[in-house]
Design a protein around this motif. Structure first.
Motif, PDB file in Angstrom:
ATOM      1  N   UNK A 226       0.744 -26.627 -30.429  1.00  0.00           N
ATOM      2  CA  UNK A 226       1.406 -27.918 -30.257  1.00  0.00           C
ATOM      3  C   UNK A 226       2.575 -27.814 -29.273  1.00  0.00           C
ATOM      4  N   UNK A 227       3.365 -26.755 -29.401  1.00  0.00           N
ATOM      5  CA  UNK A 227       4.522 -26.602 -28.521  1.00  0.00           C
ATOM      6  C   UNK A 227       4.114 -26.137 -27.121  1.00  0.00           C
ATOM      7  N   UNK A 228       3.008 -25.406 -27.011  1.00  0.00           N
ATOM      8  CA  UNK A 228       2.477 -25.087 -25.688  1.00  0.00           C
ATOM      9  C   UNK A 228       2.087 -26.377 -24.963  1.00  0.00           C
ATOM     10  N   UNK A 229       1.461 -27.300 -25.695  1.00  0.00           N
ATOM     11  CA  UNK A 229       1.070 -28.581 -25.097  1.00  0.00           C
ATOM     12  C   UNK A 229       2.307 -29.384 -24.710  1.00  0.00           C
ATOM     13  N   UNK A 230       3.334 -29.343 -25.549  1.00  0.00           N
ATOM     14  CA  UNK A 230       4.572 -30.053 -25.202  1.00  0.00           C
ATOM     15  C   UNK A 230       5.198 -29.448 -23.953  1.00  0.00           C
TER      16      UNK A 230
ATOM     17  N   UNK B 103      14.610 -28.661 -22.602  1.00  0.00           N
ATOM     18  CA  UNK B 103      13.571 -28.364 -23.588  1.00  0.00           C
ATOM     19  C   UNK B 103      12.474 -27.478 -23.000  1.00  0.00           C
ATOM     20  N   UNK B 104      12.103 -27.745 -21.747  1.00  0.00           N
ATOM     21  CA  UNK B 104      11.075 -26.924 -21.103  1.00  0.00           C
ATOM     22  C   UNK B 104      11.550 -25.484 -20.968  1.00  0.00           C
ATOM     23  N   UNK B 105      12.814 -25.301 -20.601  1.00  0.00           N
ATOM     24  CA  UNK B 105      13.363 -23.952 -20.467  1.00  0.00           C
ATOM     25  C   UNK B 105      13.413 -23.245 -21.819  1.00  0.00           C
ATOM     26  N   UNK B 106      13.788 -23.976 -22.864  1.00  0.00           N
ATOM     27  CA  UNK B 106      13.821 -23.386 -24.204  1.00  0.00           C
ATOM     28  C   UNK B 106      12.426 -22.941 -24.644  1.00  0.00           C
ATOM     29  N   UNK B 107      11.426 -23.778 -24.392  1.00  0.00           N
ATOM     30  CA  UNK B 107      10.064 -23.430 -24.784  1.00  0.00           C
ATOM     31  C   UNK B 107       9.525 -22.261 -23.971  1.00  0.00           C
ATOM     32  N   UNK B 108       9.883 -22.212 -22.699  1.00  0.00           N
ATOM     33  CA  UNK B 108       9.441 -21.076 -21.871  1.00  0.00           C
ATOM     34  C   UNK B 108       9.973 -19.766 -22.443  1.00  0.00           C
ATOM     35  N   UNK B 109      11.238 -19.746 -22.802  1.00  0.00           N
ATOM     36  CA  UNK B 109      11.836 -18.533 -23.364  1.00  0.00           C
ATOM     37  C   UNK B 109      11.184 -18.181 -24.708  1.00  0.00           C
ATOM     38  N   UNK B 110      11.072 -19.174 -25.584  1.00  0.00           N
ATOM     39  CA  UNK B 110      10.572 -18.914 -26.936  1.00  0.00           C
ATOM     40  C   UNK B 110       9.096 -18.521 -26.951  1.00  0.00           C
ATOM     41  N   UNK B 111       8.284 -19.228 -26.156  1.00  0.00           N
ATOM     42  CA  UNK B 111       6.837 -19.023 -26.203  1.00  0.00           C
ATOM     43  C   UNK B 111       6.353 -17.907 -25.304  1.00  0.00           C
ATOM     44  N   UNK B 112       7.006 -17.745 -24.136  1.00  0.00           N
ATOM     45  CA  UNK B 112       6.461 -16.830 -23.137  1.00  0.00           C
ATOM     46  C   UNK B 112       7.292 -15.566 -22.918  1.00  0.00           C
ATOM     47  N   UNK B 113       8.597 -15.673 -23.068  1.00  0.00           N
ATOM     48  CA  UNK B 113       9.421 -14.471 -22.920  1.00  0.00           C
ATOM     49  C   UNK B 113       9.526 -13.720 -24.246  1.00  0.00           C
ATOM     50  N   UNK B 114       9.866 -14.433 -25.307  1.00  0.00           N
ATOM     51  CA  UNK B 114      10.048 -13.793 -26.607  1.00  0.00           C
ATOM     52  C   UNK B 114       8.781 -13.795 -27.454  1.00  0.00           C
TER      53      UNK B 114
ATOM     54  N   UNK C 102       6.107 -31.449 -20.550  1.00  0.00           N
ATOM     55  CA  UNK C 102       7.454 -31.434 -19.977  1.00  0.00           C
ATOM     56  C   UNK C 102       7.452 -30.922 -18.544  1.00  0.00           C
ATOM     57  N   UNK C 103       6.640 -29.909 -18.270  1.00  0.00           N
ATOM     58  CA  UNK C 103       6.540 -29.404 -16.907  1.00  0.00           C
ATOM     59  C   UNK C 103       6.022 -30.479 -15.959  1.00  0.00           C
ATOM     60  N   UNK C 104       5.001 -31.222 -16.402  1.00  0.00           N
ATOM     61  CA  UNK C 104       4.450 -32.283 -15.567  1.00  0.00           C
ATOM     62  C   UNK C 104       5.469 -33.396 -15.369  1.00  0.00           C
ATOM     63  N   UNK C 105       6.210 -33.716 -16.410  1.00  0.00           N
ATOM     64  CA  UNK C 105       7.255 -34.721 -16.293  1.00  0.00           C
ATOM     65  C   UNK C 105       8.287 -34.307 -15.253  1.00  0.00           C
ATOM     66  N   UNK C 106       8.680 -33.033 -15.300  1.00  0.00           N
ATOM     67  CA  UNK C 106       9.630 -32.509 -14.325  1.00  0.00           C
ATOM     68  C   UNK C 106       9.087 -32.599 -12.904  1.00  0.00           C
ATOM     69  N   UNK C 107       7.814 -32.248 -12.743  1.00  0.00           N
ATOM     70  CA  UNK C 107       7.203 -32.244 -11.417  1.00  0.00           C
ATOM     71  C   UNK C 107       7.089 -33.649 -10.835  1.00  0.00           C
TER      72      UNK C 107
END
Length: 323
Positions: free
Chosen positions: A265-269, A167-178, A273-278
């Motif tokens: 909302x999705x930026x906060x998610x 989910x974190x990878x999907x959000x990174x692509x959607x919010x920051x790459x695209x 998720x990043x913190x959970x991973x860390x």
């Protein structure tokens, strides 16, 4: 490991302002939720015998409320202290059992028990977010010499860890790459300012539409290549599509506000998720946590590190003094 960053604390504060359900819904019907409920159900009798309990990283009393569904409403004279660094709000607290007390906006490592050392410390995905050295320093102040510890911790490679990474990878692509929310905002403005003349209207905002459609297509291709949909991407695509379709009825301002809210909302998610991973612990890190906490306890041989599993695989680690 460190105490949650200011950005992540704000992300959790925003989350709890919208819902009282955690990222892992303990009342869910999935195998992970079932395994976690079963784990805590097996601890009810031991915890019920404790006069005072502290719940670290409690969120909006998630565990205390779960106890109610498991048959134990925490009423006075028992006291269940909920400690969380995020601001948890007030309205929902009025329905809590009389024994539940909330201490929010408070880093646990810097806190002290209001009524002296407690009989048990519990945590459901909370301890691992803390600074370990700070926790080791605070724990003897909070936990009595014969106190119980019962902590569920995020595990590297667990079912939860794998889903959160995806989910974190999907959000990174959607919010920051695209930058899909921005593409959606641009399209809203193009639609709202389109000329009435059919020919001119057809040519208006072509580049904006093409950029938006290309971003949407890339996300759909990402899911198709994986062979299954992504919950976070479906939420994003569905929310933006709905807002765009409402431009004629709500106007550009209403549609833009809806897309902006969804993006925030999705930026906060993504931050959560990043913190959970860390904070997810591998076996070596679990051993380090076990040794560090064990060294603070009067009867260190009682502390055990174990797995919590479900049909899908590893769910979490458990540090426990339970028999």
């Amino acid at each position: 490991m460190s105490t949650r960053s200011a950005d992540t604390v704000q992300a959790w504060t925003g989350h709890w302002a919208q819902t009282l359900t955690g990222s892992i819904d303990l009342n869910g019907a999935d195998p992970v939720a079932h395994a976690l409920r079963r784990h805590w159900a097996n601890r009810v009798s031991q915890l019920r015998a404790c006069g005072q309990i502290v719940d670290v990283g409690s969120g909006p009393a998630i565990l205390a409320r779960l106890m109610g569904s498991l048959g134990w409403a925490v009423e006075h004279p028992n006291t269940w202290w909920c400690v969380d660094q995020a601001d948890l709000g007030q309205g929902w607290q009025q329905s809590l059992p009389t024994g539940v007390r909330v201490l929010d906006g408070l880093p646990f490592e810097q806190s002290r028990p209001p009524s002296g050392p407690v009989d048990a410390m519990v945590s459901n995905f909370g301890l691992e977010y803390l600074d370990r050295a700070g926790l080791v320093h605070a724990l003897p102040h909070w936990l009595g010499p014969h106190g119980h510890l019962e902590a569920v911790l995020h595990a590297r490679g667990s079912v939860i860890d794998k889903v959160s990474a995806e989910h974190a990878a999907d959000l990174r692509v959607a919010l920051h790459e695209l930058e899909l929310p921005q593409r959606g905002l641009d399209l809203v403005q193009a639609l709202a300012t389109a000329p009435t003349d059919p020919v001119h209207r057809m040519m208006h905002g072509v580049e904006v539409r093409d950029a938006y459609n290309a971003a949407v297509d890339q996300l759909k291709q990402r899911m198709e290549a994986r062979g299954r949909p992504s919950a976070v991407l479906m939420d994003l695509l569905g929310g933006i599509t709905h807002a765009i379709r409402q431009v004629r009825s709500t106007g550009a301002e209403g549609a833009s506000q809806a897309i902006s809210r969804l993006g925030r909302s999705l930026e906060a998610e993504w931050a959560r998720l990043q913190q959970m991973q860390a904070c997810a612990l591998d076996e070596r890190q679990l051993s380090e946590w076990h040794c560090a906490l064990q060294g603070t306890m009067a009867q260190p041989q009682r502390l055990k590190a174990q797995r919590i599993d479900c049909a899908l695989g590893l769910v979490a680690w458990n540090l426990s003094t339970a028999a």
